[in-house]
Design an enzyme around this catalytic site. Sequence first.
Site, PDB file in Angstrom:
ATOM      1  N   HIS A 163      48.871 -18.187  -2.786  1.00  0.00           N
ATOM      2  CA  HIS A 163      49.935 -19.485  -3.045  1.00  0.00           C
ATOM      3  C   HIS A 163      50.814 -19.377  -1.875  1.00  0.00           C
ATOM      4  CE1 HIS A 163      47.108 -19.944  -6.485  1.00  0.00           C
ATOM      5  NE2 HIS A 163      46.261 -20.470  -5.080  1.00  0.00           N
ATOM      6  N   LYS A 170      36.909 -31.549 -13.939  1.00  0.00           N
ATOM      7  CA  LYS A 170      37.609 -30.420 -14.108  1.00  0.00           C
ATOM      8  C   LYS A 170      38.017 -30.566 -15.175  1.00  0.00           C
ATOM      9  CE  LYS A 170      36.398 -28.141  -9.766  1.00  0.00           C
ATOM     10  NZ  LYS A 170      37.249 -27.473  -8.405  1.00  0.00           N
ATOM     11  N   ARG A 177      41.406 -16.739   3.124  1.00  0.00           N
ATOM     12  CA  ARG A 177      40.733 -15.561   2.570  1.00  0.00           C
ATOM     13  C   ARG A 177      40.407 -14.500   3.289  1.00  0.00           C
ATOM     14  NH1 ARG A 177      40.444 -15.113  -2.541  1.00  0.00           N
ATOM     15  NH2 ARG A 177      39.670 -17.442  -2.598  1.00  0.00           N
ATOM     16  N   SER A 205      42.698 -16.908  -7.549  1.00  0.00           N
ATOM     17  CA  SER A 205      43.019 -17.788  -9.001  1.00  0.00           C
ATOM     18  C   SER A 205      42.009 -16.892  -9.711  1.00  0.00           C
ATOM     19  CB  SER A 205      43.296 -19.429  -8.759  1.00  0.00           C
ATOM     20  OG  SER A 205      44.669 -19.255  -8.304  1.00  0.00           O
TER      21      SER A 205
END
Length: 172
Positions: free
Chosen positions: A25, A49, A101, A139
């Site tokens: 990040h 969430k 990514r 993460s």
Amino acid sequence: MFANTMKKQRIAIVPGSFDPATKGHTDIIRRAARIFDKVYPTVMVNAEKLGSEMFTPEERLAILKSACRDLGDNIECLMCSSLASDFADSLGASYFVKGVRGATDFDYEYSMAEIMRRFDSRIETILLPASPELAHISSTYARERIKYGCELSDVTDSRTAQLIREIYGARK
């Protein structure tokens, strides 16, 4: 005779859950700060969430601020629980910056960028590829390392790792 010499600031938001913020990040945020006049890494609060994250929104913001503390004067970490386009409008931001990514991330973020473009055409999404040496960090990977008490030096800087340990350790 005189053209308007006031240049409009290029303002970007780097939105994410940041649960927790990682070296991946901060690499994206640092690179965005070289491109834009002002960058707002922003913890996005998703009501659906809440409770399923490792860290509360406030803890994620504290961790993000720690991770970004030395990245530049044009970076300010924030939290948002409103509609992303309304939040961008309130900051005068015209860009979202997202890191990718690999192909899976790209496909997902490309779809999200298209949704945003249809929702609010004033906002452009910029996708930055992860630096190869950081592409393995997610993460999810960070949370697993935290949960099992593993070393965090490959995930984040030492001061932020200490903060993460303090926050997570206080729950036990």
